[in-house]
Design a protein around this motif. Structure first.
Motif, short mmCIF file in Angstrom:
data_model
loop_
_atom_site.label_atom_id
_atom_site.label_comp_id
_atom_site.label_asym_id
_atom_site.label_seq_id
_atom_site.Cartn_x
_atom_site.Cartn_y
_atom_site.Cartn_z
N ASP A 1 3.08 -9.09 -30.57
CA ASP A 1 2.41 -9.25 -29.27
C ASP A 1 1.61 -7.98 -29.06
OD1 ASP A 1 1.64 -9.29 -26.62
OD2 ASP A 1 3.60 -9.84 -25.83
N ALA A 2 0.31 -8.04 -29.32
CA ALA A 2 -0.51 -6.84 -29.42
C ALA A 2 -1.23 -6.47 -28.12
CB ALA A 2 -1.53 -6.98 -30.55
N HIS A 3 -0.82 -7.07 -27.00
CA HIS A 3 -1.39 -6.65 -25.71
C HIS A 3 -0.41 -7.02 -24.60
CE1 HIS A 3 -4.76 -5.48 -23.04
NE2 HIS A 3 -4.12 -6.29 -22.19
N CYS A 4 0.31 -6.03 -24.12
CA CYS A 4 1.24 -6.21 -23.01
C CYS A 4 1.39 -4.87 -22.30
CB CYS A 4 2.60 -6.75 -23.49
SG CYS A 4 3.31 -5.84 -24.89
N HIS A 5 2.10 -4.88 -21.19
CA HIS A 5 2.20 -3.69 -20.34
C HIS A 5 3.63 -3.49 -19.87
CE1 HIS A 5 -2.21 -4.08 -19.97
NE2 HIS A 5 -1.98 -5.35 -19.65
N VAL A 6 3.91 -2.29 -19.38
CA VAL A 6 5.11 -2.05 -18.57
C VAL A 6 4.67 -1.42 -17.26
CG1 VAL A 6 6.78 -1.85 -20.46
CG2 VAL A 6 5.50 0.17 -19.75
N PHE A 7 5.30 -1.85 -16.17
CA PHE A 7 5.05 -1.30 -14.84
C PHE A 7 6.33 -0.63 -14.36
CE2 PHE A 7 2.13 -5.18 -13.92
CZ PHE A 7 1.11 -4.61 -14.65
#
Length: 300
Positions: free
Chosen positions: A30-36
């Protein structure tokens, strides 16, 4: 409990995404994700344009496993500005299964860049979407680009389709690999053969250092879920024309979605519609992201 209250119109990420029918190949990324945040541990930036809900690394790992992926590339979110502590923490706790794309300022020291590299950062992001960031100093971006080139990093650029003509010369002068977020956000109400999208195709065709993420049908579609049919032709054309320079990701936890929150399992089921062969799927999900983010795994 986070000290930050999400924006009143903020849509929380999907709490129970479906199991996808499509099974990604072994080693898929999964080559595009984030953490907030979480905001009580990693505060959001004072200059942010939005305040999200928390979306932690552990929740990201759980989603990765549920969807059948092996690795993640975490992109620094604009709500954290150039404070990369949440990103670094996630990378350091990933057991080598995550790499990162950071946001940095021109005055970052060599030691700080090295610290990011040691944590697993392999790129920097330049955001040109005017509703998300203030005006960017182009000289400063050029300085950053020259410095990271020597570290083997790449640049991720985020812009909207109507801005490409204005930014084209700046982009093509960048001295390293450049990855475009979400196909440059095409207007899918227009023709795939029209001048706007074809300028993006030209950018890819004439500049072999350019890659594209074929991501975020939920952001681009006017028809909406669950099929996002109006995005398929755009994404498939890029995958088939540039099979060794494309990446895919969930974009979890889907910041700034205003109309609906996508089901991540349905997004995975979108993959074989834009990469219809096993070979294309393996390039998109395994070979390409490993080459860019884990080249050491491809040396033998």
């Amino acid at each position: 409990m986070s000290q930050f209250t999400p924006d009143a119109d903020w849509l929380h990420w999907h709490q129970s995404p479906s199991k996808p029918h499509y099974k990604p190949p072994a080693g898929a990324v999964d080559a595009h994700c984030h953490v907030f945040g979480p905001g009580d541990q990693f505060p959001f930036a004072p200059e942010r344009k939005y305040t999200p809900c928390d979306a932690s690394k552990d929740q990201l790992w759980a989603l990765r496993d549920s969807l059948g992926f092996a690795r993640n590339v975490i992109v620094q979110a604009t709500c954290h500005g150039a404070d990369n502590r949440a990103l670094i923490d996630a990378l350091q706790q990933s057991q080598g299964l995550a790499r990162g794309v950071a946001t940095v300022k021109p005055d970052i020291s060599d030691a700080q860049l090295q610290h990011l590299h040691d944590a697993g950062v392999r790129g920097v992001r330049f955001n040109f979407v005017k509703r998300l960031v203030d005006a960017l100093p182009f000289d400063g971006l050029k300085s950053i680009a020259e410095r990271i080139k020597h570290m083997g990093w790449h640049i991720v650029i985020y812009f909207e389709a109507q801005e490409l003509a204005e930014l084209y010369d700046f982009f093509t002068a960048l001295p390293t690999t450049v990855v475009v977020d979400h196909m440059g956000r095409p207007d899918v109400s227009k023709s795939v053969d029209g001048p706007e999208f074809q300028l993006f195709v030209k950018l890819m065709r004439e500049n072999e250092n350019f890659w594209s993420k074929v991501t975020c049908p939920e952001r681009l579609s006017l028809q909406g879920p669950p099929h996002y049919n109006d995005v398929v032709l755009f994404a498939r054309s890029i995958v088939e024309a540039f099979p060794q320079r494309v990446l895919w990701g969930t974009d979890w936890p889907h910041p700034n979605m205003k109309t609906h929150m996508p089901d991540d399992g349905k997004l995975v089921d979108f993959i074989p519609r834009i990469a219809p062969t096993v070979e294309l799927q393996r390039h998109l999900l395994v070979n390409n992201p490993l080459r860019l983010y884990w080249p050491e795994l491809q040396e033998n």
